[in-house]
Design a protein around this motif. Structure first.
Motif, PDB file in Angstrom:
ATOM      1  N   VAL B  95     -11.924   5.674   4.819  1.00 53.08           N
ATOM      2  CA  VAL B  95     -10.494   5.813   4.543  1.00 53.08           C
ATOM      3  C   VAL B  95     -10.291   6.703   3.318  1.00 53.08           C
ATOM      4  CG1 VAL B  95      -8.459   4.544   3.756  1.00 53.08           C
ATOM      5  CG2 VAL B  95      -9.830   3.659   5.658  1.00 53.08           C
ATOM      6  N   THR B  96     -11.055   6.459   2.253  1.00 53.38           N
ATOM      7  CA  THR B  96     -10.923   7.269   1.043  1.00 53.38           C
ATOM      8  C   THR B  96     -11.256   8.729   1.318  1.00 53.38           C
ATOM      9  OG1 THR B  96     -11.487   5.371  -0.321  1.00 53.38           O
ATOM     10  CG2 THR B  96     -11.717   7.528  -1.337  1.00 53.38           C
ATOM     11  N   GLU B  97     -12.319   8.955   2.096  1.00 52.51           N
ATOM     12  CA  GLU B  97     -12.689  10.342   2.417  1.00 52.51           C
ATOM     13  C   GLU B  97     -11.606  11.022   3.250  1.00 52.51           C
ATOM     14  OE1 GLU B  97     -17.597  10.306   2.433  1.00 52.51           O
ATOM     15  OE2 GLU B  97     -16.515   9.639   4.210  1.00 52.51           O
ATOM     16  N   ASN B  98     -11.015  10.275   4.185  1.00 50.93           N
ATOM     17  CA  ASN B  98      -9.913  10.818   4.961  1.00 50.93           C
ATOM     18  C   ASN B  98      -8.767  11.245   4.035  1.00 50.93           C
ATOM     19  OD1 ASN B  98      -9.652  10.738   8.128  1.00 50.93           O
ATOM     20  ND2 ASN B  98     -11.010   9.049   7.607  1.00 50.93           N
ATOM     21  N   LEU B  99      -8.439  10.379   3.088  1.00 50.88           N
ATOM     22  CA  LEU B  99      -7.357  10.702   2.156  1.00 50.88           C
ATOM     23  C   LEU B  99      -7.739  11.914   1.303  1.00 50.88           C
ATOM     24  CD1 LEU B  99      -6.215   7.122   1.059  1.00 50.88           C
ATOM     25  CD2 LEU B  99      -5.069   8.680   2.651  1.00 50.88           C
ATOM     26  N   ASN B 100      -8.996  11.959   0.864  1.00 53.20           N
ATOM     27  CA  ASN B 100      -9.432  13.098   0.064  1.00 53.20           C
ATOM     28  C   ASN B 100      -9.305  14.409   0.834  1.00 53.20           C
ATOM     29  OD1 ASN B 100     -10.022  11.481  -2.092  1.00 53.20           O
ATOM     30  ND2 ASN B 100     -12.224  11.406  -1.703  1.00 53.20           N
ATOM     31  N   MET B 101      -9.573  14.357   2.138  1.00 51.31           N
ATOM     32  CA  MET B 101      -9.407  15.575   2.946  1.00 51.31           C
ATOM     33  C   MET B 101      -7.944  15.986   2.990  1.00 51.31           C
ATOM     34  SD  MET B 101     -12.237  16.912   3.925  1.00 51.31           S
ATOM     35  CE  MET B 101     -12.678  16.594   2.229  1.00 51.31           C
ATOM     36  N   GLY B 102      -7.049  14.986   2.994  1.00 51.23           N
ATOM     37  CA  GLY B 102      -5.623  15.305   2.940  1.00 51.23           C
ATOM     38  C   GLY B 102      -5.273  16.055   1.671  1.00 51.23           C
ATOM     39  N   ALA B 103      -6.029  15.791   0.607  1.00 53.71           N
ATOM     40  CA  ALA B 103      -5.777  16.436  -0.686  1.00 53.71           C
ATOM     41  C   ALA B 103      -6.690  17.641  -0.890  1.00 53.71           C
ATOM     42  CB  ALA B 103      -5.984  15.426  -1.819  1.00 53.71           C
ATOM     43  N   TYR B 104      -7.255  18.166   0.204  1.00 47.24           N
ATOM     44  CA  TYR B 104      -8.231  19.261   0.086  1.00 47.24           C
ATOM     45  C   TYR B 104      -7.674  20.425  -0.720  1.00 47.24           C
ATOM     46  CZ  TYR B 104     -11.926  22.492   1.457  1.00 47.24           C
ATOM     47  OH  TYR B 104     -12.978  23.371   1.438  1.00 47.24           O
ATOM     48  N   ARG B 115      -3.538  10.215  -8.465  1.00 45.62           N
ATOM     49  CA  ARG B 115      -2.120   9.847  -8.496  1.00 45.62           C
ATOM     50  C   ARG B 115      -1.568   9.723  -7.074  1.00 45.62           C
ATOM     51  NH1 ARG B 115       0.562  14.271 -10.365  1.00 45.62           N
ATOM     52  NH2 ARG B 115      -1.081  14.522 -11.922  1.00 45.62           N
ATOM     53  N   ASN B 116      -1.864  10.716  -6.253  1.00 43.00           N
ATOM     54  CA  ASN B 116      -1.369  10.675  -4.868  1.00 43.00           C
ATOM     55  C   ASN B 116      -1.966   9.506  -4.095  1.00 43.00           C
ATOM     56  OD1 ASN B 116       0.084  12.911  -5.458  1.00 43.00           O
ATOM     57  ND2 ASN B 116      -1.071  14.319  -4.161  1.00 43.00           N
ATOM     58  N   ARG B 117      -3.248   9.224  -4.356  1.00 40.12           N
ATOM     59  CA  ARG B 117      -3.891   8.120  -3.636  1.00 40.12           C
ATOM     60  C   ARG B 117      -3.239   6.792  -4.026  1.00 40.12           C
ATOM     61  NH1 ARG B 117      -9.458   9.401  -3.939  1.00 40.12           N
ATOM     62  NH2 ARG B 117      -9.379   8.599  -6.049  1.00 40.12           N
ATOM     63  N   GLU B 118      -2.940   6.644  -5.313  1.00 39.32           N
ATOM     64  CA  GLU B 118      -2.262   5.420  -5.758  1.00 39.32           C
ATOM     65  C   GLU B 118      -0.916   5.269  -5.059  1.00 39.32           C
ATOM     66  OE1 GLU B 118      -3.652   3.051  -7.439  1.00 39.32           O
ATOM     67  OE2 GLU B 118      -5.446   4.331  -7.500  1.00 39.32           O
ATOM     68  N   ARG B 119      -0.215   6.396  -4.911  1.00 42.05           N
ATOM     69  CA  ARG B 119       1.082   6.366  -4.234  1.00 42.05           C
ATOM     70  C   ARG B 119       0.944   5.937  -2.788  1.00 42.05           C
ATOM     71  NH1 ARG B 119       3.833  11.686  -5.829  1.00 42.05           N
ATOM     72  NH2 ARG B 119       3.649  12.078  -3.607  1.00 42.05           N
ATOM     73  N   VAL B 120      -0.067   6.490  -2.117  1.00 35.10           N
ATOM     74  CA  VAL B 120      -0.299   6.139  -0.712  1.00 35.10           C
ATOM     75  C   VAL B 120      -0.669   4.660  -0.592  1.00 35.10           C
ATOM     76  CG1 VAL B 120      -1.833   6.512   1.262  1.00 35.10           C
ATOM     77  CG2 VAL B 120      -0.913   8.477   0.021  1.00 35.10           C
ATOM     78  N   PHE B 121      -1.508   4.181  -1.529  1.00 35.97           N
ATOM     79  CA  PHE B 121      -1.921   2.775  -1.488  1.00 35.97           C
ATOM     80  C   PHE B 121      -0.732   1.852  -1.752  1.00 35.97           C
ATOM     81  CE2 PHE B 121      -6.641   3.730  -2.566  1.00 35.97           C
ATOM     82  CZ  PHE B 121      -6.889   3.954  -1.229  1.00 35.97           C
ATOM     83  N   LYS B 122       0.233   2.332  -2.536  1.00 37.81           N
ATOM     84  CA  LYS B 122       1.417   1.524  -2.789  1.00 37.81           C
ATOM     85  C   LYS B 122       2.278   1.430  -1.527  1.00 37.81           C
ATOM     86  CE  LYS B 122       2.985   1.324  -7.153  1.00 37.81           C
ATOM     87  NZ  LYS B 122       3.493   2.052  -8.339  1.00 37.81           N
ATOM     88  N   LEU B 123       2.365   2.555  -0.797  1.00 33.04           N
ATOM     89  CA  LEU B 123       3.112   2.557   0.466  1.00 33.04           C
ATOM     90  C   LEU B 123       2.420   1.711   1.530  1.00 33.04           C
ATOM     91  CD1 LEU B 123       4.138   6.298   1.008  1.00 33.04           C
ATOM     92  CD2 LEU B 123       5.704   4.399   0.659  1.00 33.04           C
ATOM     93  N   PHE B 124       1.082   1.819   1.570  1.00 30.17           N
ATOM     94  CA  PHE B 124       0.301   1.124   2.604  1.00 30.17           C
ATOM     95  C   PHE B 124      -0.830   0.320   1.962  1.00 30.17           C
ATOM     96  CE2 PHE B 124       1.632   5.147   4.753  1.00 30.17           C
ATOM     97  CZ  PHE B 124       2.485   4.598   5.682  1.00 30.17           C
ATOM     98  N   PRO B 125      -0.533  -0.859   1.447  1.00 29.02           N
ATOM     99  CA  PRO B 125      -1.572  -1.656   0.766  1.00 29.02           C
ATOM    100  C   PRO B 125      -2.782  -1.935   1.674  1.00 29.02           C
ATOM    101  CG  PRO B 125       0.610  -2.604   0.428  1.00 29.02           C
ATOM    102  CD  PRO B 125       0.768  -1.526   1.447  1.00 29.02           C
ATOM    103  N   ARG B 126      -2.547  -1.975   2.990  1.00 28.45           N
ATOM    104  CA  ARG B 126      -3.649  -2.211   3.920  1.00 28.45           C
ATOM    105  C   ARG B 126      -4.753  -1.166   3.774  1.00 28.45           C
ATOM    106  NH1 ARG B 126      -2.080  -5.382   8.282  1.00 28.45           N
ATOM    107  NH2 ARG B 126      -3.961  -4.963   9.458  1.00 28.45           N
ATOM    108  N   LEU B 127      -4.335   0.068   3.500  1.00 29.16           N
ATOM    109  CA  LEU B 127      -5.326   1.139   3.381  1.00 29.16           C
ATOM    110  C   LEU B 127      -6.213   0.916   2.166  1.00 29.16           C
ATOM    111  CD1 LEU B 127      -3.296   4.345   4.306  1.00 29.16           C
ATOM    112  CD2 LEU B 127      -4.841   3.001   5.739  1.00 29.16           C
TER     113      LEU B 127
END
Lengths: 301, 238
Positions: B95-104, B115-127
């Motif tokens: 999951v983290t690697e997928n998110l990192n690719m989003g921030a490529y 910062r962006n990952r924290e934001r995504v985790f706040k939107l989707f705590p499941r992730l």
């Protein structure tokens, strides 16, 4: 005792297979293409190494071990460049043309590279100048010995493979490489320049193959233009055995094939080693058609 | 000036004329939805915007800059992220690697990525709970969260969402639509393609209705939700 000796020899040969298998598996990973030219790029590494070493030995009057360092570096650069060129000229224009055309193109490149080698260097066996491959060795216990050359092979292979593994698993570009091997379209949506990642694969794969070419030629002393076909084919088999497209798989497959061959040759009969090795291979593929590490994780749809 | 302006867009799939002169606008801060039947050209429109299929006629511009001929991987850099249909996550990446690719495209800017990952985790705590798991082992709903989260990792100004509710249980559909609203409230403009026309029209400001490669209706989402023709054709009412 005898077993330990066979293992040392088997792991040495296995690391050659592994280094060459990585080139097949990485290209398959990003393009789903069997790069049949890879074995011949590896063979060209041996020939370019021959030219380099002969040149240096001629200048210095005799072959010396240090010569391997500049020669390997130069060969790495030249074969990597050739690899990128092959991709650009023979594969990229065919990327939208389905699966068959690029495979034929790859076979074409293989024959071209092989023919040029035969025409330039001749069809006879060629031998590296003596003194470049490090001489001597160490007795480990009783009759078990490991040569300095074997140690060099193992150290070089280990460093290259560990480096590659860390690069692919831990870095941003390495992760992008894995992403591209899963899905080109989505990788582009991530902002990944897929063409550049593919070019990078054609730097690393053939580069490793080129290094392996020099080291294999140094280890065996002599070779001819069929090296790419004979040795390359076994490395390709190692890649399949490990699970094509899977980088640790190629390493494992190479080691496994090297060990099985050596043990079969040492304990049963050198004439029968291929028969035994490939019977085992077929048995493994029957039970694990995707190779030892191939597609372990099933994606949920 | 519109954030996204599409003018008389034509595209083809092989010989099939997929989009026949589409014109649409998305203003900064809006949620705009494209609704219509299967094969109407909704996904094709998104694919043309993000550079996955060539533009054969007309133009697309984003923030005043033309996107015609710009390769897909450069369009992300302009500020357009695309969460594709069918939850195309990278199955053997975590999951983290997928998110990192989003921030490529953020390169080595670790601060921004975190910062962006924290934001995504706040939107989707499941992730966050599943961040070390391989993408392919997630449930369908979690994969959809990852697809949206990954698209947000590039700090887009325009988010293209293709069928985010497809195949999800009603409760998850609610969650996804609430989150889209939340993302929009945080300042991201959204162009949403949906089969679930009712849910899409409820959260959108404006909407376009597509039929066989053409836009047949356009207007305020609330007005379309009340429109007789829309109710009959897309909301399943008699």
């Amino acid at each position: 005792m005898q077993l330990l000796q066979q293992i040392i020899n088997g792991v040495t040969i296995g690391s050659f297979y592994a280094l060459v298998a990585l080139g097949y598996t990485m290209v398959y990973g990003v393009l789903k293409l069997i790069n049949f030219a890879h074995g011949d790029l590896f063979m060209w590494g041996a020939y370019l190494g021959l030219t380099g070493v002969s040149l240096l030995a001629g200048l210095a009057g005799a072959g010396q071990p240090w010569m391997a360092v500049p020669v390997i570096t130069g060969v790495l650069a030249l074969i990597a460049l050739t690899g990128v060129l092959v991709e650009r000229v023979a594969y990229r224009p065919l990327r939208a043309a389905g699966r068959l055309a690029p495979i034929i193109s790859a076979l074409g490149v293989a024959f071209i590279l092989e023919s040029i080698a035969r025409n330039v260097y001749g069809a006879r066996w060629r031998t590296y100048p003596t003194g470049v491959a490090p001489a001597g060795g160490f007795v480990l216990a009783g009759s078990v010995r490991i040569s300095t050359m074997q140690i060099a092979v193992l150290v070089i292979s280990f460093l290259l493979m560990a480096g590659l593994y860390l690069f692919v698993q831990r870095t941003r570009v390495g992760t992008a490489m894995r992403a591209v091997s899963l899905d080109h379209t989505v990788s582009r949506l991530m902002g990944i320049d897929v063409d550049r990642i593919i070019a990078l694969v054609f730097v690393i794969g053939p580069g490793l193959g080129g290094i392996a070419g020099v080291v294999v030629a140094l280890y065996y002393g002599s070779f001819d233009f069929t090296l790419g076909w004979s040795f390359g084919l076994k490395a390709f088999i190692a890649a399949i055995l490990g699970g094509i497209g899977n980088i640790p798989g190629a390493m494992l497959g190479g080691m496994f094939l090297g060990l099985v061959e050596t043990l079969a040759s040492g304990y049963i009969s050198p004439q029968w080693k291929d028969v035994i090795a490939y019977v085992i291979l077929i048995i493994i593929l029957i039970f694990r058609p995707t190779g030892i590490l191939g597609e372990r994780v099933a994606a949920k749809v | 000036m519109s954030l996204l302006h599409i003018e008389d867009l034509d595209t083809y799939y092989g010989y099939v004329h997929a989009l026949k002169g589409i014109t649409l606008d998305v203003e900064t801060g809006e949620i705009v939805t494209l609704i219509g039947a299967n094969g109407a050209g909704k996904s094709t429109t998104l694919r043309a915007i993000s550079g996955l299929i060539p533009i054969r006629g007309g133009s697309i511009s984003f923030d005043g800059q033309p996107l015609n001929g710009v390769p897909a991987h450069k369009i992300v850099e302009r500020g357009v992220s695309h969460a594709p249909e069918g939850r195309h996550i990278f199955g053997t990446l975590t999951v983290t690697e997928n998110l990192n690719m989003g921030a490529y495209i953020l390169g080595k800017d670790q601060d921004a990525i975190t910062r962006n990952r924290e934001r995504v985790f706040k939107l989707f705590p499941r992730l966050e709970e599943r961040r070390r798991q391989l993408g392919g082992t997630l449930s369908g709903g979690e994969q959809q969260m990852l697809t949206i989260g990954r698209a947000l990792m590039a700090s887009p100004r325009l988010l293209l969402l293709d069928e985010p509710s497809l195949g999800l249980a009603p409760l998850l559909v609610r969650l996804i639509f609430d989150t889209i609203r939340e993302i929009n409230a945080a300042g991201v403009t959204v162009l949403l393609v949906e089969q679930n026309a009712r849910a899409a029209l409820k959260i959108a400001h404006r909407a376009y209705v597509m039929e066989t490669g053409r836009i047949t209706l356009a207007g305020d989402a609330a007005a379309l939700l009340a429109d007789e023709r829309v109710r009959k054709a897309y909301l399943g009412e008699q």
